[in-house]
Design an enzyme around this catalytic site. Structure first.
Site, PDB file in Angstrom:
ATOM      1  N   HIS A 166      53.493  18.601   7.809  1.00  0.00           N
ATOM      2  CA  HIS A 166      51.981  18.613   7.926  1.00  0.00           C
ATOM      3  C   HIS A 166      51.715  17.390   6.902  1.00  0.00           C
ATOM      4  O   HIS A 166      52.122  17.333   5.821  1.00  0.00           O
ATOM      5  CB  HIS A 166      51.371  19.701   7.612  1.00  0.00           C
TER       6      HIS A 166
ATOM      7  N   HIS B 113      40.869  21.544  14.059  1.00  0.00           N
ATOM      8  CA  HIS B 113      39.559  22.177  13.599  1.00  0.00           C
ATOM      9  C   HIS B 113      38.526  21.939  14.487  1.00  0.00           C
ATOM     10  O   HIS B 113      38.236  20.576  14.867  1.00  0.00           O
ATOM     11  CB  HIS B 113      39.286  21.404  12.101  1.00  0.00           C
TER      12      HIS B 113
ATOM     13  N   HIS C 211      48.785  18.012  16.082  1.00  0.00           N
ATOM     14  CA  HIS C 211      47.422  18.379  15.901  1.00  0.00           C
ATOM     15  C   HIS C 211      46.575  17.445  16.300  1.00  0.00           C
ATOM     16  O   HIS C 211      46.656  16.181  15.627  1.00  0.00           O
ATOM     17  CB  HIS C 211      47.202  18.757  14.418  1.00  0.00           C
TER      18      HIS C 211
ATOM     19  N   TYR D   1      38.130  27.142  12.789  1.00  0.00           N
ATOM     20  CA  TYR D   1      39.023  28.130  13.638  1.00  0.00           C
ATOM     21  C   TYR D   1      37.993  29.058  14.379  1.00  0.00           C
ATOM     22  O   TYR D   1      38.699  30.060  14.596  1.00  0.00           O
ATOM     23  CB  TYR D   1      40.107  28.526  12.850  1.00  0.00           C
TER      24      TYR D   1
END
Length: 368
Positions: free
Chosen positions: A207, A323, A272, A336
């Protein structure tokens, strides 16, 4: 493409598996053993237990986020080989349970940094936000109090109280670690774990640093196309790949997200996909952005162009909305909650369907 939602586990997450199961198109979750201690090997029985819980709800574990890395590995400490061996045991047990993707990060001290967890938007929703002036005006050891007061009572990943109690000690540990040393320690770790990844077909998806620049003087090495390509080349194994997080790489407006996707083609194991809204000019010394709804029109990114580039370059892996806003009165872990992430999941699937129905990729080599 496999659409998922992140789920922190019973007792840690306000969102239930039954709720996730009802989001159209979502058949898997990205989860973790949230109460595990970095450096410890995960017990096979604990992995089997959470896997059964997810399966009993009609879902599957699509991947793990995260198997956290002990600081001794990051700093190159004397016990790093012991902790790497524990990490290998965890990967082996995940592989035995047919789990083949692990998202992780190599960030020192803080996993992510925001100055606000509940900035109020024009529509009354709240979002995570970053203002460099506010960050520059606070001491690292004061950050936890700032984060904790807006956490809605949840333990936030990377901001666990027991870890934050050691902030001064952690900063001392990283005192002699610059970008080059941190990079070399990452390469050492990756080379050590690649054999077990090869054996069990486990994709390691690093990440990016969030935000994509140094904070509090700590080194950052997963921030840009050049740095990432260097890492991929240093350990040139298809299992060494990326979590392509648009919201993290996108914090640095010099990063061209679509060109970045093309450069990392075939090595993006997890995506993501989220949007950001920048509130200051690109040359403004004050950096200010906030997270937005996923739609292109609500932020600064062309979300269709991003999804289209993933599609055209052969991505067919795991993806999730990231998010979300707090909307409709929901109280959840900041970023979340259920509602806005569910909206994001359906929006991203709509963009993907548009790509499937309008773009011929019959001659494109798929990642998997």
């Amino acid at each position: 493409m496999e659409m998922t939602l992140r789920w922190y586990g019973t007792g840690f997450d306000s969102v239930t598996l039954q709720q996730i199961r009802q989001v159209p198109g979502v058949h898997g979750v990205i989860t973790t053993l949230y109460d595990s201690v970095p450096g410890d090997a995960w017990e096979l029985s604990a992995i089997q237990k959470i896997k059964k819980e997810v399966q009993d709800a009609g879902l599957k574990i699509a991947g793990i986020e995260s198997v956290n890395i002990h600081d001794d590995i990051k700093i190159g400490g004397g016990d790093r080989d012991k902790y790497i061996e524990n990490y290998i045991k965890t990967l082996e047990r995940l592989g035995q349970e047919d789990i083949h993707m692990v998202c992780y990060n190599f960030m020192p001290v803080f996993d992510w940094t925001r100055s606000e967890l509940a900035r109020v938007c024009e529509d009354g929703s709240t979002v995570l936000a970053y203002n460099s002036k506010a960050i520059d005006g606070v001491k690292p050891e004061e950050m936890f109090a700032s984060i904790d007061k807006d956490s809605n009572g949840f333990i936030l990943p990377g901001w666990e109280p027991e870890r934050m109690a050691r902030v001064k000690e952690l900063f001392q540990m990283y005192k002699e670690v610059d970008e080059e040393k941190l990079f070399n320690n990452l390469v050492y770790f990756l080379k050590a774990i690649m054999p077990v990844c090869d054996k069990y077909n486990i994709d390691m998806a690093i990440h990016p640093d969030d935000p994509a620049w140094p904070v509090f003087g700590l080194p950052r090495i997963i921030t840009s196309q050049d740095k990432v390509c260097r890492m991929l080349k240093a350990v040139d194994n298809p299992h060494n790949g990326l979590t392509f997080c648009t919201g993290s790489y996108g914090t640095n407006r010099k990063n061209d997200l679509c060109e970045f996707i093309k450069a990392a083609q075939g090595r993006i194991h997890f995506a993501h996909v989220r949007n950001l809204k920048f509130n200051t000019a690109i040359d403004d010394p004050v950096l200010d952005f906030q997270e937005s709804a996923h739609l292109s029109s609500t932020g600064s990114f062309d979300m269709f162009k991003i999804v289209k580039t993933l599609y055209e370059t052969g991505f067919d892996g795991i993806i999730r909305p990231d998010h979300g806003r707090m909307i409709w009165g929901e109280k959840a872990m900041p970023g979340y909650g259920l509602y806005d992430r569910a909206l994001g999941a359906t929006y991203l699937q709509g963009l993907w369907e548009a790509c499937e129905k309008t773009i011929d990729r019959s001659n494109v080599k798929l990642y998997r």
